[in-house]
Scaffold this motif. Sequence first.
Motif, PDB file in Angstrom:
ATOM      1  N   GLN A  16      43.497  37.239  42.410  1.00 58.95           N
ATOM      2  CA  GLN A  16      44.492  37.919  41.575  1.00 58.95           C
ATOM      3  C   GLN A  16      45.331  36.868  40.850  1.00 58.95           C
ATOM      4  O   GLN A  16      45.416  35.728  41.314  1.00 58.95           O
ATOM      5  N   ASP A  70      42.152  42.397  27.121  1.00 54.12           N
ATOM      6  CA  ASP A  70      41.054  42.492  28.084  1.00 54.12           C
ATOM      7  C   ASP A  70      39.931  43.348  27.510  1.00 54.12           C
ATOM      8  O   ASP A  70      40.123  44.079  26.531  1.00 54.12           O
ATOM      9  N   MET A  94      47.245  40.728  37.514  1.00 51.31           N
ATOM     10  CA  MET A  94      45.838  41.067  37.311  1.00 51.31           C
ATOM     11  C   MET A  94      45.101  40.958  38.628  1.00 51.31           C
ATOM     12  O   MET A  94      45.222  39.943  39.324  1.00 51.31           O
ATOM     13  N   ASN A  95      44.370  42.002  38.985  1.00 51.49           N
ATOM     14  CA  ASN A  95      43.391  41.881  40.063  1.00 51.49           C
ATOM     15  C   ASN A  95      42.033  41.689  39.403  1.00 51.49           C
ATOM     16  O   ASN A  95      41.474  42.624  38.829  1.00 51.49           O
ATOM     17  N   ALA A 150      36.696  40.539  36.030  1.00 55.59           N
ATOM     18  CA  ALA A 150      37.663  40.592  34.933  1.00 55.59           C
ATOM     19  C   ALA A 150      37.161  39.732  33.773  1.00 55.59           C
ATOM     20  O   ALA A 150      36.518  38.696  33.974  1.00 55.59           O
ATOM     21  N   SER A 162      36.535  44.404  44.702  1.00 49.00           N
ATOM     22  CA  SER A 162      37.387  45.538  44.301  1.00 49.00           C
ATOM     23  C   SER A 162      37.419  45.678  42.783  1.00 49.00           C
ATOM     24  O   SER A 162      37.005  44.796  42.034  1.00 49.00           O
ATOM     25  N   GLY A 163      37.941  46.798  42.324  1.00 49.33           N
ATOM     26  CA  GLY A 163      37.992  47.078  40.895  1.00 49.33           C
ATOM     27  C   GLY A 163      39.023  46.237  40.164  1.00 49.33           C
ATOM     28  O   GLY A 163      40.059  45.855  40.722  1.00 49.33           O
ATOM     29  N   THR A 164      38.728  45.954  38.907  1.00 50.71           N
ATOM     30  CA  THR A 164      39.631  45.168  38.072  1.00 50.71           C
ATOM     31  C   THR A 164      40.793  46.033  37.604  1.00 50.71           C
ATOM     32  O   THR A 164      40.609  47.183  37.219  1.00 50.71           O
ATOM     33  N   LEU A 165      42.005  45.470  37.638  1.00 52.58           N
ATOM     34  CA  LEU A 165      43.158  46.214  37.117  1.00 52.58           C
ATOM     35  C   LEU A 165      44.217  45.243  36.623  1.00 52.58           C
ATOM     36  O   LEU A 165      44.274  44.085  37.037  1.00 52.58           O
ATOM     37  N   TYR A 166      45.041  45.748  35.722  1.00 55.80           N
ATOM     38  CA  TYR A 166      46.132  44.974  35.138  1.00 55.80           C
ATOM     39  C   TYR A 166      47.418  45.788  35.239  1.00 55.80           C
ATOM     40  O   TYR A 166      47.395  47.011  35.143  1.00 55.80           O
ATOM     41  N   GLN A 167      48.540  45.100  35.433  1.00 55.06           N
ATOM     42  CA  GLN A 167      49.841  45.759  35.445  1.00 55.06           C
ATOM     43  C   GLN A 167      50.863  44.850  34.775  1.00 55.06           C
ATOM     44  O   GLN A 167      51.025  43.693  35.169  1.00 55.06           O
TER      45      GLN A 167
END
Length: 283
Positions: A62, A76, A92-93, A98, A126-131
């Motif tokens: 991350q 992205d 970001m995970n 990613a 695990s799934g990609t994610l952004y915050q």
Amino acid sequence: MTFQRELKEKWRVEYTEMGFPAVQKGWVLPVERWRDFDPFILMAEDWFKKGTFPDHPHRGFQTVTYVVDGRLEHIDNAGGREILEPGDVQYMNAGWSARHAEDGVEDDIAHTLQLWLNLPKDQKQSGTLYQNVYQEDAPVISFGGGSVKVFSGNIAGVTGPLDSIVPITLTEWTMGEGASYTMSLPENHNAFVYVLAGEAEIGVERQKMSKHEAGLLTFRENGGEDSTLTIRSKKRRTKVLVYSGKPIREEIVPHGPFVMNSMEEITQAFEDFRNGKFGPPAV
């Protein structure tokens, strides 16, 4: 008695001049010491212009990016496109795959701190994610002569909005001369501080730190209670970032843009990227 955090060691960040469009880089947390920093892998301090970090992949960890100055544009390949300004944070995970770009905006020189945070072996797929966490959305604890902004974790009953897969705390301390504050942290969290401005005294022993210095704090890895950290400001304008997280204690292989548990997994990540498994470019 409550465990009181002290400064275990400190160091001054050294910087290297880079070639255009990069400007300057320093390693706040050098990657070769990741075992000491666990669950943190590295932290880079960068000054750069547009074109330095175009489309690139990540897997297995991350990132937590704090914008010190300038503007940072994030793009992205899932369609995300945001501009972050000073005091904003992006999480970001990378997880499985990613693919993104990070750039200065127009003629800005972006000044950022990017922390790499490990993922446990069972979360690396695990799934990609952004915050994005904008500075005005992070709650603030005010005290005499200063304030603490809570980006992540629960501090004094206040919970920050950043929601990482591996729970961490991230706070920004802004203090005037003579101001002091004592904060609780889980005693089993490994923690470090970085002084962005001014001069501070860390812990009850009042060990001094100044701008561009980073330091590891003492902790009790097997503890289950809270500890306290006291910081005092010795200058008119002092700003300190405090990060903490519970160690994962797994062997890792940081290699290029990937962080996995073996060299075989690193090789597989490069092969997957070449075979298009990370999806289209981030443009």
